[in-house]
Design a protein around this motif. Sequence first.
Motif, PDB file in Angstrom:
ATOM      1  N   VAL A  12      41.991 -63.083   9.279  1.00 39.67           N
ATOM      2  CA  VAL A  12      42.738 -61.893   8.878  1.00 39.67           C
ATOM      3  C   VAL A  12      43.480 -61.240  10.047  1.00 39.67           C
ATOM      4  O   VAL A  12      44.701 -61.127  10.036  1.00 39.67           O
ATOM      5  CB  VAL A  12      41.808 -60.851   8.197  1.00 39.67           C
ATOM      6  CG1 VAL A  12      42.568 -59.551   7.931  1.00 39.67           C
ATOM      7  CG2 VAL A  12      41.273 -61.416   6.891  1.00 39.67           C
ATOM      8  N   CYS A  82      44.121 -46.842   8.053  1.00 36.37           N
ATOM      9  CA  CYS A  82      44.979 -47.857   7.462  1.00 36.37           C
ATOM     10  C   CYS A  82      46.283 -48.020   8.168  1.00 36.37           C
ATOM     11  O   CYS A  82      47.243 -48.446   7.577  1.00 36.37           O
ATOM     12  CB  CYS A  82      45.221 -47.534   6.027  1.00 36.37           C
ATOM     13  SG  CYS A  82      43.749 -48.071   5.243  1.00 36.37           S
ATOM     14  N   GLU A 115      36.642 -55.521   3.554  1.00 38.33           N
ATOM     15  CA  GLU A 115      37.006 -55.490   2.126  1.00 38.33           C
ATOM     16  C   GLU A 115      37.889 -54.281   1.817  1.00 38.33           C
ATOM     17  O   GLU A 115      38.911 -54.394   1.138  1.00 38.33           O
ATOM     18  CB  GLU A 115      35.737 -55.446   1.268  1.00 38.33           C
ATOM     19  CG  GLU A 115      36.047 -55.507  -0.205  1.00 38.33           C
ATOM     20  CD  GLU A 115      34.799 -55.646  -1.073  1.00 38.33           C
ATOM     21  OE1 GLU A 115      34.919 -55.407  -2.284  1.00 38.33           O
ATOM     22  OE2 GLU A 115      33.726 -56.008  -0.555  1.00 38.33           O
ATOM     23  N   GLU A 116      37.504 -53.120   2.365  1.00 28.30           N
ATOM     24  CA  GLU A 116      38.282 -51.905   2.127  1.00 28.30           C
ATOM     25  C   GLU A 116      39.669 -52.003   2.776  1.00 28.30           C
ATOM     26  O   GLU A 116      40.668 -51.599   2.186  1.00 28.30           O
ATOM     27  CB  GLU A 116      37.507 -50.691   2.659  1.00 28.30           C
ATOM     28  CG  GLU A 116      38.191 -49.357   2.427  1.00 28.30           C
ATOM     29  CD  GLU A 116      38.430 -48.997   0.956  1.00 28.30           C
ATOM     30  OE1 GLU A 116      39.214 -48.070   0.716  1.00 28.30           O
ATOM     31  OE2 GLU A 116      37.854 -49.645   0.047  1.00 28.30           O
ATOM     32  N   LEU A 118      41.416 -54.726   3.295  1.00 30.35           N
ATOM     33  CA  LEU A 118      42.247 -55.627   2.483  1.00 30.35           C
ATOM     34  C   LEU A 118      42.642 -54.970   1.157  1.00 30.35           C
ATOM     35  O   LEU A 118      43.743 -55.165   0.671  1.00 30.35           O
ATOM     36  CB  LEU A 118      41.510 -56.945   2.231  1.00 30.35           C
ATOM     37  CG  LEU A 118      41.351 -57.851   3.459  1.00 30.35           C
ATOM     38  CD1 LEU A 118      40.437 -59.022   3.153  1.00 30.35           C
ATOM     39  CD2 LEU A 118      42.696 -58.362   3.963  1.00 30.35           C
ATOM     40  N   ARG A 119      41.715 -54.162   0.615  1.00 33.99           N
ATOM     41  CA  ARG A 119      42.043 -53.476  -0.645  1.00 33.99           C
ATOM     42  C   ARG A 119      43.194 -52.504  -0.417  1.00 33.99           C
ATOM     43  O   ARG A 119      44.177 -52.494  -1.148  1.00 33.99           O
ATOM     44  CB  ARG A 119      40.816 -52.732  -1.177  1.00 33.99           C
ATOM     45  CG  ARG A 119      41.120 -51.988  -2.499  1.00 33.99           C
ATOM     46  CD  ARG A 119      39.926 -51.208  -3.023  1.00 33.99           C
ATOM     47  NE  ARG A 119      38.896 -52.120  -3.497  1.00 33.99           N
ATOM     48  CZ  ARG A 119      37.682 -52.222  -2.951  1.00 33.99           C
ATOM     49  NH1 ARG A 119      37.339 -51.455  -1.936  1.00 33.99           N
ATOM     50  NH2 ARG A 119      36.804 -53.083  -3.418  1.00 33.99           N
ATOM     51  N   LEU A 124      43.507 -57.773  -1.168  1.00 42.73           N
ATOM     52  CA  LEU A 124      42.160 -58.205  -1.566  1.00 42.73           C
ATOM     53  C   LEU A 124      42.150 -59.117  -2.790  1.00 42.73           C
ATOM     54  O   LEU A 124      41.396 -60.087  -2.850  1.00 42.73           O
ATOM     55  CB  LEU A 124      41.266 -56.981  -1.819  1.00 42.73           C
ATOM     56  CG  LEU A 124      39.799 -57.276  -2.109  1.00 42.73           C
ATOM     57  CD1 LEU A 124      39.112 -57.923  -0.908  1.00 42.73           C
ATOM     58  CD2 LEU A 124      39.049 -56.011  -2.519  1.00 42.73           C
ATOM     59  N   SER A 125      43.019 -58.813  -3.766  1.00 42.28           N
ATOM     60  CA  SER A 125      42.966 -59.540  -5.048  1.00 42.28           C
ATOM     61  C   SER A 125      43.307 -61.027  -4.912  1.00 42.28           C
ATOM     62  O   SER A 125      43.034 -61.813  -5.817  1.00 42.28           O
ATOM     63  CB  SER A 125      43.924 -58.891  -6.045  1.00 42.28           C
ATOM     64  OG  SER A 125      45.232 -58.932  -5.511  1.00 42.28           O
ATOM     65  N   HIS A 126      43.874 -61.410  -3.780  1.00 42.48           N
ATOM     66  CA  HIS A 126      44.228 -62.826  -3.599  1.00 42.48           C
ATOM     67  C   HIS A 126      43.010 -63.711  -3.318  1.00 42.48           C
ATOM     68  O   HIS A 126      43.090 -64.930  -3.446  1.00 42.48           O
ATOM     69  CB  HIS A 126      45.216 -62.985  -2.430  1.00 42.48           C
ATOM     70  CG  HIS A 126      46.557 -62.377  -2.702  1.00 42.48           C
ATOM     71  ND1 HIS A 126      47.479 -62.954  -3.549  1.00 42.48           N
ATOM     72  CD2 HIS A 126      47.123 -61.232  -2.257  1.00 42.48           C
ATOM     73  CE1 HIS A 126      48.554 -62.194  -3.615  1.00 42.48           C
ATOM     74  NE2 HIS A 126      48.356 -61.144  -2.839  1.00 42.48           N
ATOM     75  N   PHE A 127      41.892 -63.100  -2.905  1.00 44.28           N
ATOM     76  CA  PHE A 127      40.778 -63.895  -2.372  1.00 44.28           C
ATOM     77  C   PHE A 127      39.589 -63.983  -3.320  1.00 44.28           C
ATOM     78  O   PHE A 127      39.201 -62.997  -3.929  1.00 44.28           O
ATOM     79  CB  PHE A 127      40.325 -63.313  -1.026  1.00 44.28           C
ATOM     80  CG  PHE A 127      41.441 -63.272  -0.016  1.00 44.28           C
ATOM     81  CD1 PHE A 127      41.957 -64.457   0.503  1.00 44.28           C
ATOM     82  CD2 PHE A 127      42.004 -62.072   0.386  1.00 44.28           C
ATOM     83  CE1 PHE A 127      43.007 -64.447   1.411  1.00 44.28           C
ATOM     84  CE2 PHE A 127      43.063 -62.043   1.289  1.00 44.28           C
ATOM     85  CZ  PHE A 127      43.554 -63.238   1.803  1.00 44.28           C
ATOM     86  N   LEU A 130      35.001 -63.230   0.594  1.00 49.07           N
ATOM     87  CA  LEU A 130      35.200 -62.796   1.982  1.00 49.07           C
ATOM     88  C   LEU A 130      33.917 -63.076   2.729  1.00 49.07           C
ATOM     89  O   LEU A 130      32.839 -62.716   2.257  1.00 49.07           O
ATOM     90  CB  LEU A 130      35.425 -61.287   2.080  1.00 49.07           C
ATOM     91  CG  LEU A 130      36.538 -60.597   1.311  1.00 49.07           C
ATOM     92  CD1 LEU A 130      36.546 -59.103   1.652  1.00 49.07           C
ATOM     93  CD2 LEU A 130      37.885 -61.208   1.641  1.00 49.07           C
ATOM     94  N   THR A 132      32.465 -62.056   6.439  1.00 51.27           N
ATOM     95  CA  THR A 132      32.692 -61.405   7.732  1.00 51.27           C
ATOM     96  C   THR A 132      31.560 -61.814   8.660  1.00 51.27           C
ATOM     97  O   THR A 132      30.451 -62.120   8.204  1.00 51.27           O
ATOM     98  CB  THR A 132      32.700 -59.865   7.615  1.00 51.27           C
ATOM     99  OG1 THR A 132      31.405 -59.430   7.197  1.00 51.27           O
ATOM    100  CG2 THR A 132      33.753 -59.388   6.625  1.00 51.27           C
TER     101      THR A 132
END
Length: 216
Positions: A12, A82, A115-116, A118-119, A124-127, A130, A132
């Motif tokens: 990432v 962000c 996760e947050e 990417l959200r 996020l919805s592509h994966f 995850l 870590t």
Amino acid sequence: MRATLRWVIWDVKDTLLKVRASVGEQYCKEAERVGLNLSPVEVDAAFRQAYQHHSSRYPNYGITQGLDGRSWWMKVVRDTFCQCRVFPDSKKTLERCTSLGLKLGVVSNFDSRLEEILRVCGLLSHFRFLITSEDAGIAKPSPAIFDQALQKCGVVAANVAHIGDHYVNDYLASRSVGIHGFLLDRHNKHKQPDVPQEHRLSSLEELPSLLQQHMH
């Protein structure tokens, strides 16, 4: 006949997005813990920017707009946090890979906030999964973290590609377990002679056509 590609696993940080600052005040220490070297000046600047934006948009903690103090601060912190910049080729490439019928996952040396992140960044919805390093208890370049990813994929290494920007953690480590590793080198910094040209990308946009060659 070579195995067909079914999965692409992604690094990432510095591959899909650039982390420019971490959350709020004590946040530099937190960032250091996960290997990001941020100066307090950068974090303070990001924090001030977010604070000023929300002070003008939602005066007095947004009480008249139905926010309370806690939600207001959460928004400020979230905005500070962000200031992650998604590279312009990321979303398009993830969509293109999915449309080729490939499933996508993440293996990242990051903590559980990933996760947050990417959200909030809309990725996020592509994966499908995850992993870590914090949750796995191991970090790249350990082959064990890639073994965990292969278990999640439910296929052998020859069915999986990996894309990342780090020569050792991403390229060598994924290839050591038999995954098709590709090295993203946006600024032509990697001079290692053992990375053939067909394994190098200067942009993510080059990835889908490379992957298609492994899908016959």
